[in-house]
Design an enzyme around this catalytic site. Structure first.
Site, PDB file in Angstrom:
ATOM      1  N   GLU A   1     -11.600   5.939   3.025  1.00  0.00           N
ATOM      2  CA  GLU A   1     -10.392   6.732   2.738  1.00  0.00           C
ATOM      3  C   GLU A   1     -10.663   8.187   2.359  1.00  0.00           C
ATOM      4  O   GLU A   1     -10.180   8.661   1.337  1.00  0.00           O
ATOM      5  CB  GLU A   1      -9.583   6.044   1.628  1.00  0.00           C
ATOM      6  CG  GLU A   1      -9.181   4.634   1.990  1.00  0.00           C
ATOM      7  CD  GLU A   1      -8.402   3.926   0.895  1.00  0.00           C
ATOM      8  OE1 GLU A   1      -8.437   4.373  -0.257  1.00  0.00           O
ATOM      9  OE2 GLU A   1      -7.759   2.908   1.205  1.00  0.00           O
TER      10      GLU A   1
ATOM     11  N   GLU B   1      -8.836  -5.421   6.201  1.00  0.00           N
ATOM     12  CA  GLU B   1      -7.790  -5.440   5.166  1.00  0.00           C
ATOM     13  C   GLU B   1      -6.403  -5.769   5.719  1.00  0.00           C
ATOM     14  O   GLU B   1      -5.388  -5.295   5.212  1.00  0.00           O
ATOM     15  CB  GLU B   1      -7.751  -4.100   4.413  1.00  0.00           C
ATOM     16  CG  GLU B   1      -9.127  -3.670   3.932  1.00  0.00           C
ATOM     17  CD  GLU B   1      -9.102  -2.456   3.007  1.00  0.00           C
ATOM     18  OE1 GLU B   1      -8.060  -2.160   2.428  1.00  0.00           O
ATOM     19  OE2 GLU B   1     -10.158  -1.817   2.864  1.00  0.00           O
TER      20      GLU B   1
HETATM   21  C1  GLA Z   1      -7.968   0.067  -0.288  1.00  0.00           C
HETATM   22  C2  GLA Z   1      -9.399  -0.404  -0.458  1.00  0.00           C
HETATM   23  C3  GLA Z   1      -9.474  -1.879  -0.750  1.00  0.00           C
HETATM   24  C4  GLA Z   1      -8.476  -2.314  -1.795  1.00  0.00           C
HETATM   25  C5  GLA Z   1      -7.107  -1.857  -1.369  1.00  0.00           C
HETATM   26  C6  GLA Z   1      -6.066  -2.346  -2.330  1.00  0.00           C
HETATM   27  O1  GLA Z   1      -7.435  -0.286   0.930  1.00  0.00           O
HETATM   28  O2  GLA Z   1     -10.184  -0.121   0.651  1.00  0.00           O
HETATM   29  O3  GLA Z   1     -10.764  -2.180  -1.203  1.00  0.00           O
HETATM   30  O4  GLA Z   1      -8.814  -1.742  -3.030  1.00  0.00           O
HETATM   31  O5  GLA Z   1      -7.104  -0.440  -1.274  1.00  0.00           O
HETATM   32  O6  GLA Z   1      -6.309  -1.951  -3.644  1.00  0.00           O
END
Ligand code: GLA
Length: 344
Positions: A133, A239
């Protein structure tokens, strides 16, 4: 029982990102679900910078070691998450007493952290989310995190170089939410290009896949996979979850405001029409993924089942149903729809 990992064996890895301590905090049913349905596990928290090195030079590998040992004992692959991120990251990386640390000091700490973590698990980890990110959500390239602000826009080049040294065999990934959207797609392509033009390794881009019911950007996902593949990397859907409660308009509201407006509408169960739409939309997603099977290496969910999803807690407390398995570890209608839609 049918199995996602068996069904998609020839196409992609099927992963789960696990919250909490594994295996200690998981029931026998939950462990059976992990072991039958998935072939890759990723820790949701215990390999992030803060839990690994809460103070400079003080490392805590207890949970990470337990997860790695569990995965190895059950023939599961592991992807590590995440070497460098600005969240869950201790302040000391950027401080020198009362002062802000110098660029040189921060880079030395980055190097030491990556070597300690990726070095410890060398040969045991399939691949690492090297940077998580980094991109600005607005028109800029990188968000003004301490990494970018204090090291510079090239901070991720260093992170990928250190990761390569620490575990030369591990695959290296960049992981981002909304990576499929035009506003972040060009940034992803720029990052891939900068790494490659410097001879640095990047194997895949992780599209986080935090989507919402009735608002999944299928066209953008399709386009992004095509473009990332053309740029010479594999794609991973990491995710993955589909929020069924949160309305689209929350972006400008606080968690408390949304909580007041939306409340907890499905506390007593997920209504059948929502289940049905979730099933249709998951099936459509997997059809799209299969269409791009050559480009996609892994599809991973955030959380094992609905009861273990972060979407029950963030940005406010509610009862959510974003995954393929329910709170009793049973496959939902959406699970059946994915299996039926993808019968080989
Ligand atoms: C981001 C991170 C994850 C998790 C999510 C939700 O997407 O990459 O590891 O922490 O946030 O908190």
């Amino acid at each position: 029982m049918e199995s996602l990992k068996r069904l998609f064996h020839d196409e992609f890895h099927i992963g789960t990102m696990l919250m909490g301590t594994l295996p200690a905090e998981y029931s026998a049913d939950e462990r059976a679900l992990i072991e039958t349905q998935f072939d890759v596990v990723t820790p949701a928290y215990c390999m992030k910078p803060l839990p690994v090195q809460p103070q400079e030079g003080v490392f805590d590998f207890e949970q990470a070691d337990a997860l790695v040992a569990y995965a190895q004992a059950h023939g599961l692959l592991i992807t590590g998450h995440t070497l460098i991120w600005h969240l869950s990251c201790p302040e000391w990386f950027f401080r020198d007493g009362e002062e802000t640390a110098s660029r040189e000091t921060i880079l030395q700490r980055m190097e030491a952290h990556i070597h300690a973590l990726a070095g410890r698990y060398r040969g045991k980890i399939l691949g690492w989310d090297v940077v998580n990110e980094a991109f600005d959500t607005g028109p800029g390239y990188l968000q003004p995190t301490p990494w970018a602000a204090l090291v510079g826009d090239d901070f991720y080049l260093h992170a990928f170089a250190f990761a390569r040294e620490a575990d030369p065999e591990a695959q290296l990934y960049y992981n981002e939410w909304d990576a499929e959207m035009p506003a972040k797609r060009w940034k992803t392509l720029r990052l891939i290009d900068e790494l490659k033009s410097r001879g640095l390794r990047i194997d895949a881009v992780g599209i986080q896949g935090h989507w919402e019911l009735d608002a999944i950007p299928f066209k953008e996902i399709d386009q992004a996979i095509t473009e990332f593949q053309a740029a010479g990397v594999q794609v991973m859907i990491t995710e993955l979850d589909i929020d069924v409660v949160l309305p689209r308009f929350i972006d400008d509201l606080t968690g408390d405001q949304v909580a007041e407006m939306v409340g907890d509408p499905y506390a007593d169960g997920c209504p059948p029409d929502i289940q049905a739409r979730l099933a249709e939309q998951y099936a459509e997603l997997f059809r799209l993924f299969r269409h791009h099977a050559a480009a996609i290496d892994r599809i991973a969910f955030l959380g094992l089942h609905d009861g273990r999803s972060w979407l029950n807690l963030w940005p406010y407390r509610r009862t959510n149903y974003p995954l393929l398995f329910d709170r009793q570890c049973r496959g939902k209608t959406a699970y059946q729809a994915v299996l039926e839609g993808c019968e080989l």
